[in-house]
Design an enzyme around this catalytic site. Structure first.
Site: not given
Ligand code: GLN
Ligand code: ZN
Length: 762
Positions: A20, A114, A438-439, A491, A522, A650, A701
């Protein structure tokens, strides 16, 4: 807490059983509702929580466990630590609070990081010599009164003064060397004022959380802890004080606190049961209440109540009084296992979420207090569930165990790097300064819709596959056009890099409503790893191979590493983590080998959470790093020399994990670095790292698109530390949270930066 044994929990989830608060926050931020509506929802949630906890039979009810965004931010606002840039926006108090959390116009938000070794993120307060602490916001008092009016006397929970300052960072303009801890005396005045007010409002107890003191406190920190709680303890008008330490070994702090006037000390007996040893010769404890954190507040397994009772019984002679609690706040677990209608009933019977954990605490409190008769049924049921889980066929897979037993050191070793390097260069023929990503590529609304439709059974397998393939084709074509050297499939089929694998592996269960707050509004739904892990069939090959068929360039296969899979799941507690990690590693190893067999020559195994699982107490780190590295190597060393293994981390501050990164033995490691101006490369050199390295040149970011010149300058800086043969060119992290316009522009500039630097080299 009364004079006899009582029961309590250190905190409770706050997002709402139906999320909520999330909905109310997001509606408010989008200006679909006003402040009054948001406040009304918040109030309902607070009252429902304290009534629920009282109804469940706890003796002492935590209050003020609610937060609009984050409890560290709340503490900063309560005591007036609002940065100038947010204060001068001239917004209402609530909007100033949200500006600190989320940024506004020209005022960037507080940094987020964190909360200890959990997946919860808090906002980092900024404290400078100029910060004037005062009781600027009376919410803790108001929330106490509100609960009282609703008929519940609560024990307000506040972040302790020491932990608050230790989690803060020096404000922007603070002189070099300034430490927030210097402000402790002033902050204590404000805390004192609050304690007096709470007492006047009728509070009998207050809880001050000092988890920072459970992680190898320095002598100075211990001294300050004692001084702080001595000072607060000496107040003539105040509630009784419970100081709670959790997430580590609170042993060293115990002795200090035992010497102060605080009435109760909370210890986490789950994270480090050896803390009991330190209590044996602690005479000061005899006139205190020991609040024993016997029920794990962070995992989802039903407690072994018999074992907890035995531990509880050993404490009885050590302290004046023993109360039962959770090891930490229940913030880290979902609300209610009963809400899970799709879970396998047997697995479900082994689980305990927040509501069930409250009941466990109540039962333990009664049994330890001599009222065992009233809870015999609960104890029997708990015993039966624990026994059923221990004996269950579905937690054990003999094939998996036999494979692990047959492992030899050679399964975690590849040939020497020089040999691999040569074979890979021969196979891949990459230019100097190869470019890659990175993917993930941006997750468009269209892909999300396709995934949701497939999940809900609204489209069939072949149309789902077609939609994913269309997306992969677009992403490959884009990369070809941009001139990247090592491509990815993007992905699109993954909602989340851990959940995706969990859904395709045996030994995992998924919840439908098991949401846990990650930060602000989140929430995440961590998978539950309950049994031996096996991979029934290949998971990613169909997508990577489809992409590879579309291009002559190498396509990089994308997998999540064993440590990260454990870090972002609720993991079984009936065997060492090292063994569970190896099982996951075996499944990933199978996947790596299938990719290789299908013609994929570059495979990335992401371990962004490697540092996150690092134990808070230094003494426990070597053992962790040993199994973490060993699991990664098991996952990645089953390939030919010519297959190139990448990993991705990361973060760029390696600290305690830097040797482990060398030990991973990946051929190429990509890391965050754009913000640190490549300085991290010197740190890596210092420990002898000599493999491929891709320091991110684009901070994903931020929505800002860096220019080619800027990225070329970063590459030149990197070349001061790394020979050209080892340097890779890539962004900081996956691109899934960005949009295509930004990504295209940034990658175009990145490729042109690489080309520019290459030309200047030849
Ligand atoms: N391979 C993932 C991506 O590109 C790596 C994500 C991450 O580093 N948290 O989204
Ligand atoms: Zn990352």
């Amino acid at each position: 807490m009364t004079a006899e044994i009582g029961s309590t929990v250190l905190g409770y989830p706050r997002i709402g059983p139906e999320r909520e608060l999330k909905r109310a926050l997001e509606a408010y931020w989008a200006s679909r509702t006003g402040e009054a509506e948001l406040r009304a929802t918040a109030r309902e949630l607070r009252i429902a929580t304290v009534r629920e906890l009282r109804g469940a039979g706890l003796d002492s009810i935590p209050g003020g466990t609610f937060s609009y965004y984050d409890h560290v931010l709340d503490t900063a606002v309560t005591f007036g630590a609002v940065p100038q840039r947010h204060a001068e926006l001239g917004l209402s108090p609530l909007d100033t609070y949200f500006a600190m959390a989320r940024g506004a116009e020209s005022a960037p938000p507080l940094e987020m990081t964190k909360w200890f070794d959990t997946n919860y993120h808090y906002l980092v307060p900024e404290i400078g010599p100029e910060t004037r602490f005062s009781l600027a916001d009376r919410a803790p008092v108001e929330h106490f009164q509100e609960a009282l009016e609703a008929g519940v006397t609560t024990r307000p929970v506040l972040l302790g003064p020491l932990t608050f300052l230790l989690l803060s960072k020096p404000a922007g303009g603070a002189p070099r060397g300034f430490r927030p801890l210097e402000k402790l005396p002033e902050l204590l005045d404000a805390y004192a004022e609050l304690l007096v007010e709470l007492r006047r409002a009728g509070a009998e107890w207050v809880q001050l959380d000092e988890p920072a003191l459970a992680a190898d406190p320095t002598a100075e920190q211990l001294r300050e802890l004692r001084r702080a709680h001595q000072r607060l303890g000496e107040l003539t008008e105040r509630p009784k004080v419970l100081v709670a330490g959790y997430f580590g070994d609170f042993g060293p702090a115990l002795g200090e606190l035992a010497a102060t006037p605080v009435e109760a000390i909370g210890v986490d007996l789950v994270t480090d049961p050896s803390v009991v040893d330190g209590m044996v010769n602690l005479p000061g404890l005899r006139d205190k209440t020991l609040v024993a954190g016997l029920v794990n507040g962070r995992n989802v397994w039903r407690a072994d109540l018999d074992a907890a009772l035995a531990t509880g019984a050993t404490l009885l002679g050590l302290a004046g009084d023993v109360a039962v609690s959770t090891s930490c706040s229940l913030l880290h677990v979902p609300y209610d296992v009963e809400a899970e209608t799709d879970l396998d009933p047997q697995v479900k019977s082994w689980l305990s979420f927040a509501r069930q954990k409250v009941r466990e605490v109540v039962v333990l409190g009664k049994a330890l207090g001599g009222d065992r008769d009233s809870v015999v049924d609960d104890l029997d049921r708990a015993r039966a569930a624990v026994a059923d889980r221990a004996a269950a066929a579905k937690v054990r897979n003999h094939r998996v165990r036999a494979r692990l037993d047959a492992l030899r050191p050679a399964h975690r070793r590849r040939s020497d790097y020089a040999t691999r390097r040569e074979a890979q260069q021969e196979a891949l023929q990459l230019p100097p300064l190869p470019t890659t990503t990175i993917g993930s590529f941006p997750q468009t609304a269209d892909i999300r819709r396709a995934r949701a439709a497939w999940r809900a059974g609204r489209i069939d397998r072949s149309s789902y596959q077609q939609r994913m393939r269309d997306e992969i084709r677009r992403v490959v074509e884009l990369q070809e056009q941009l001139g990247l050297d090592v491509l990815v499939h993007g992905e699109p089929e993954r909602n989340d890099m851990v959940q995706y694998f969990a859904e395709h592996l045996e030994g995992f269960a998924s919840t439908t409503r098991g949401w846990v707050q990650s930060y602000g509004s989140r929430c995440v739904r961590p998978p539950i790893l309950f049994g031996d892990v096996a991979r029934p069939e290949p998971i990613t090959a169909e997508w990577s191979c489809y992409a590879q068929r579309l291009t002559g360039k190498p396509v990089k296969g994308m997998l999540t590493g064993p440590v990260t899979i454990l870090a972002w799941s609720f993991v079984r507690d009936d065997q060492p983590l090292a063994d569970t990690a190896d099982q996951v590693a075996m499944a990933i190893r199978d996947e790596v080998q299938d990719l290789e067999a299908a013609g994929i020559r570059v495979i990335q195994v992401d371990e962004p959470a490697l540092r996150e699982l690092l134990p808070l107490n230094a003494a426990r780190r070597p053992e962790y790093l040993e199994w973490a590295v060993s699991a990664f190597r098991l996952a990645t060393s089953g390939v030919a020399d010519s297959t190139q293994i990448h990993t991705h981390l990361c973060y760029s501050e390696f600290g305690d994990v830097i040797d482990a990164i060398v030990a991973l033995d990946a051929d190429v490691t990509s890391i965050e670095a754009a913000r640190s101006r490549m300085e991290v490369l010197d740190d890596l050199n210092a420990v002898g790292f000599a493999r491929g390295i891709g320091p991110g040149v684009h901070d994903i970011h931020s929505p800002r698109v860096p220019g080619a010149e800027e990225m070329a300058a970063l590459l030149r800086a990197a070349l001061n530390a790394v020979p050209v043969q080892r340097l890779w060119v890539n962004p900081d992290c996956g691109l899934k949270t960005r949009d295509y316009a930004e990504v295209e522009a940034a990658l175009r500039n990145m490729v042109s930066a690489a080309v520019q630097v290459r030309q200047s080299l030849s």
